[in-house]
Write an enzyme that holds these catalytic residues in place. Structure first.
Site, PDB file in Angstrom:
ATOM      1  N   HIS A 129       3.395  12.360 -11.589  1.00 12.41           N
ATOM      2  CA  HIS A 129       3.386  11.256 -12.558  1.00 12.41           C
ATOM      3  C   HIS A 129       2.298  10.273 -12.120  1.00 12.41           C
ATOM      4  O   HIS A 129       2.018  10.147 -10.920  1.00 12.41           O
ATOM      5  CB  HIS A 129       4.764  10.594 -12.503  1.00 12.41           C
ATOM      6  CG  HIS A 129       5.034   9.569 -13.557  1.00 12.41           C
ATOM      7  ND1 HIS A 129       4.571   8.275 -13.456  1.00 12.41           N
ATOM      8  CD2 HIS A 129       5.734   9.625 -14.713  1.00 12.41           C
ATOM      9  CE1 HIS A 129       4.981   7.581 -14.504  1.00 12.41           C
ATOM     10  NE2 HIS A 129       5.692   8.380 -15.286  1.00 12.41           N
ATOM     11  N   ASP A 206       9.160  11.491  -4.656  1.00  9.81           N
ATOM     12  CA  ASP A 206       9.383  10.823  -5.939  1.00  9.81           C
ATOM     13  C   ASP A 206      10.632  11.450  -6.551  1.00  9.81           C
ATOM     14  O   ASP A 206      10.599  12.589  -7.028  1.00  9.81           O
ATOM     15  CB  ASP A 206       8.146  11.024  -6.829  1.00  9.81           C
ATOM     16  CG  ASP A 206       8.360  10.507  -8.250  1.00  9.81           C
ATOM     17  OD1 ASP A 206       9.509  10.170  -8.603  1.00  9.81           O
ATOM     18  OD2 ASP A 206       7.374  10.458  -9.009  1.00  9.81           O
ATOM     19  N   GLN A 209      13.134  11.880 -11.323  1.00  6.69           N
ATOM     20  CA  GLN A 209      13.854  12.843 -12.157  1.00  6.69           C
ATOM     21  C   GLN A 209      14.952  13.567 -11.376  1.00  6.69           C
ATOM     22  O   GLN A 209      15.959  13.966 -11.958  1.00  6.69           O
ATOM     23  CB  GLN A 209      12.878  13.885 -12.743  1.00  6.69           C
ATOM     24  CG  GLN A 209      11.806  13.308 -13.646  1.00  6.69           C
ATOM     25  CD  GLN A 209      12.363  12.707 -14.935  1.00  6.69           C
ATOM     26  OE1 GLN A 209      13.422  13.074 -15.415  1.00  6.69           O
ATOM     27  NE2 GLN A 209      11.638  11.760 -15.486  1.00  6.69           N
ATOM     28  N   LYS A 232      17.096   6.021 -15.224  1.00  8.95           N
ATOM     29  CA  LYS A 232      17.122   7.455 -15.537  1.00  8.95           C
ATOM     30  C   LYS A 232      18.453   8.080 -15.109  1.00  8.95           C
ATOM     31  O   LYS A 232      18.700   9.259 -15.312  1.00  8.95           O
ATOM     32  CB  LYS A 232      15.960   8.155 -14.852  1.00  8.95           C
ATOM     33  CG  LYS A 232      14.603   7.692 -15.407  1.00  8.95           C
ATOM     34  CD  LYS A 232      13.470   8.534 -14.909  1.00  8.95           C
ATOM     35  CE  LYS A 232      12.132   7.858 -15.075  1.00  8.95           C
ATOM     36  NZ  LYS A 232      11.568   7.987 -16.430  1.00  8.95           N
TER      37      LYS A 232
END
Ligand code: PLP
Length: 412
Positions: A129, A206, A209, A232
């Site tokens: 990202h 990261d 997600q 999220k």
């Protein structure tokens, strides 16, 4: 189709907990398939925010009055919950941020400034990202360091062999996404961390997600930093978490200066607060941080395993049907994949499909998903991305597939 594929998850009851799922969009019941961008919030999370403002709105840590104490206790309860949720050794290792982006930037602007020097190397991947590209690019430019990229293959997987070859004695950091927001690929971060550590490099994961779909244990993974966003994971926007190993956080220079992060201030010299407050300057996002605990409690009350099983079935079911559509190509066919389906259709721009689906009440994301280098790698302008959450049903996948069929008929 029916919900019996995931019998253990009572999707209808779960749906009742999310008020927004009752709404109509363009005259149709909402089909929300943009969960990788942000998940919807259960009523308990929405209530936790308003309960704070209605019942005990006060600034935290400094106050001695009753409401300040109540707010501080609730705020710090989230930190404890997060520490347990991601398997941290101590809640001192949990820094509240605005989200994944701020967490990564915090590391770049503190640890990075202190540890990256001329000629050093930072490794990221082609599927990152933008928030895990740009901070390192800026740092490398400033320090005359080198940014190296692990390539992605046609299936949307990283080449582990090439990664190993990229590691050198100059590698100081590997910063890698655990689950790709554009492909759904689950990267082998445990192996990546092991190899990076052998080479003497630190690793940032990261988890924007992954934290919602996978079980996370930062001690088990042995990552040095782990960043994720509350919104999220069914929590509010504007709050996120940076985990860092205690010795690293203690050694790093401060990020922002201001209230709370200090021990003593004189014009001559300032001493800093202990962890985790050293990195939390100013009044934090109190209400949303408190409500993040409610979101984690909600997820855990249902069970991540059951949620994941359900989402994997939704992905498989959607993939099978979408693949039958002539001219449609799935982008991201990794063996280990969760939560989403990205696709393109010959001679149709993804945003045209997205617009027509929206007319039918179906919310998907179209475009580059903040992964422009990855889109370039696949030589596409973007994809249509349907991303799933615990409350999505197989009927909604049917609606998506019917909608795509309809859109293709209109557009071709
Ligand atoms: N990393 C990944 C993989 C993401 O999917 C996202 C958001 O979509 C981010 C980082 C940035 O998260 P945020 O915008 O919440 O800071």
């Amino acid at each position: 189709m029916n919900n019996t594929v995931s019998p253990a998850l009572d999707v209808n009851t779960i749906r009742d907990a999310f008020p927004i799922l009752q709404r109509q969009v363009n005259g149709h019941p909402l089909v929300y398939l943009d969960n990788a961008a942000t998940a919807q919030k259960p009523l308990s999370v929405i209530d936790a925010i308003s309960d704070y403002y209605k019942g005990y709105n006060a600034n935290i840590h400094r106050g001695i009055h009753r409401m300040a104490e109540e707010a501080t206790t609730a705020f710090e309860a989230t930190r404890k919950t997060i520490a347990r949720f991601i398997g941290a050794a101590s809640s001192d290792e949990i820094i509240f941020t605005r989200g994944t982006t701020e967490g990564i930037n915090l590391v770049a602007y503190t640890w990075g400034k202190q540890n990256i020097n001329k000629g050093d190397e930072i490794i990221i991947s082609e599927m990152e990202h933008h928030s895990n590209i740009v901070p390192w690019q800026v740092l490398c430019q400033e320090k005359n360091a080198v940014l190296k990229i692990i390539p992605v293959d046609d299936n949307g997987e990283l080449s582990f062999e090439i990664f190993k070859k990229l590691l050198t004695p100059h590698t100081k950091l590997v910063s890698i996404v655990q689950v790709s927001n554009s492909l759904g690929t689950v990267n082998p971060v445990r192996e990546i961390i092991e190899e990076a550590h052998k080479a003497g490099a630190r690793v940032l994961i990261d988890g924007a997600q992954s934290s919602v779909h996978l079980d996370i244990n930062v001690q088990d993974l042995d990552c040095d930093f782990f960043a994720f966003s509350g919104h999220k994971i069914y929590g509010p926007t504007g709050v996120g978490v940076l985990y860092g190993k205690k010795d690293l956080l203690e050694a790093m220079p401060v990020f922002q200066g201001g209230g709370e992060m200090i021990n003593e201030v004189t014009f001559k010299q300032t001493t800093y607060n202990e962890l985790p407050y050293k990195y939390e300057a100013g009044t934090p996002n109190i209400a949303d941080t408190i409500a993040l605990k409610t979101a984690i409690d909600f997820v855990e009350s249902i069970g991540k395993d059951l949620i994941r099983e359900h989402e994997v079935e939704l992905v498989k079911y959607a993939t099978r049907q979408l693949e039958d559509i002539s001219g449609l190509r799935i982008i991201g066919k990794a063996n280990n994949k969760v939560s989403l389906v990205s696709f393109v259709i010959d001679n149709i721009h993804p945003s045209d499909i997205g617009t027509l689906l929206d007319n039918m009440g179906i919310a998907v994301r179209t475009g580059h998903h903040c992964t422009q280098p990855l889109m370039k790698r696949f030589d596409i302008p973007g994809t249509v991305r349907a991303s799933f959450a615990m409350y999505n049903t197989f009927e909604e996948v049917d609606a998506l597939v019917a909608g795509v069929h309809k859109a293709v008929k209109i557009l071709l």
